[in-house]
Scaffold this motif. Structure first.
Motif, short mmCIF file in Angstrom:
data_model
loop_
_atom_site.label_atom_id
_atom_site.label_comp_id
_atom_site.label_asym_id
_atom_site.label_seq_id
_atom_site.Cartn_x
_atom_site.Cartn_y
_atom_site.Cartn_z
N LYS A 129 23.91 8.49 -37.50
CA LYS A 129 22.79 8.23 -38.33
C LYS A 129 21.36 8.66 -37.97
O LYS A 129 21.17 8.58 -36.77
CB LYS A 129 22.58 6.89 -38.82
N MET A 130 20.68 9.32 -38.74
CA MET A 130 19.10 10.08 -38.47
C MET A 130 18.26 8.91 -38.35
O MET A 130 18.37 7.93 -39.14
CB MET A 130 18.72 11.03 -39.46
N LYS A 131 17.40 8.91 -37.16
CA LYS A 131 16.40 7.95 -37.25
C LYS A 131 15.29 8.10 -38.38
O LYS A 131 15.14 9.03 -39.12
CB LYS A 131 15.71 7.98 -35.86
N ARG A 178 14.14 11.30 -40.91
CA ARG A 178 14.48 11.30 -42.13
C ARG A 178 13.23 11.32 -43.15
O ARG A 178 13.33 11.78 -44.11
CB ARG A 178 15.09 10.10 -42.52
N THR A 179 12.11 10.92 -42.47
CA THR A 179 10.90 10.91 -43.32
C THR A 179 9.81 11.94 -42.78
O THR A 179 8.70 12.17 -43.08
CB THR A 179 10.01 9.55 -43.18
N ALA A 180 10.49 12.91 -41.79
CA ALA A 180 9.57 14.07 -41.20
C ALA A 180 8.92 15.01 -42.55
O ALA A 180 7.90 15.33 -42.30
CB ALA A 180 10.32 14.96 -40.23
N TRP A 181 9.57 15.08 -43.41
CA TRP A 181 8.96 16.02 -44.53
C TRP A 181 7.81 15.53 -45.15
O TRP A 181 7.00 16.15 -45.73
CB TRP A 181 9.98 16.23 -45.56
#
Length: 78
Positions: free
Chosen positions: A43-45, A49-52
């Motif tokens: 699972k990505m941290k 996941r919100t970097a965009w």
């Protein structure tokens, strides 16, 4: 003789005239055994996941800081 020729693998002559290139052998994935679950994906941290969302703002901030502070100092030094 015809039987021996049909059983022997056919070798295509290479364009360079030398020996043919060795074939690349890909490893074969073994099928999962019955009853075993496939490996779970990591699972990505949250920050990745919100970097965009936040990454363009961060890039813009550092770009503006460069144009405001660093570039005038570099232009004034020369």
């Amino acid at each position: 003789m015809a039987l021996a020729e049909s059983l022997a693998p056919a070798e295509a002559p290479s364009a360079a005239g030398g020996s043919p290139a060795p074939e690349r052998v890909e490893p074969v994935a073994t099928p999962a055994k019955a009853g075993e679950a496939p490996p779970a994906k990591k699972k990505m941290k949250l920050r990745w996941r919100t970097a965009w969302i936040w990454m363009p703002f961060l890039i813009g901030f550092f770009g503006q800081a460069y144009l405001t502070f660093v570039k005038p100092m570099m232009d004034g030094a020369s």
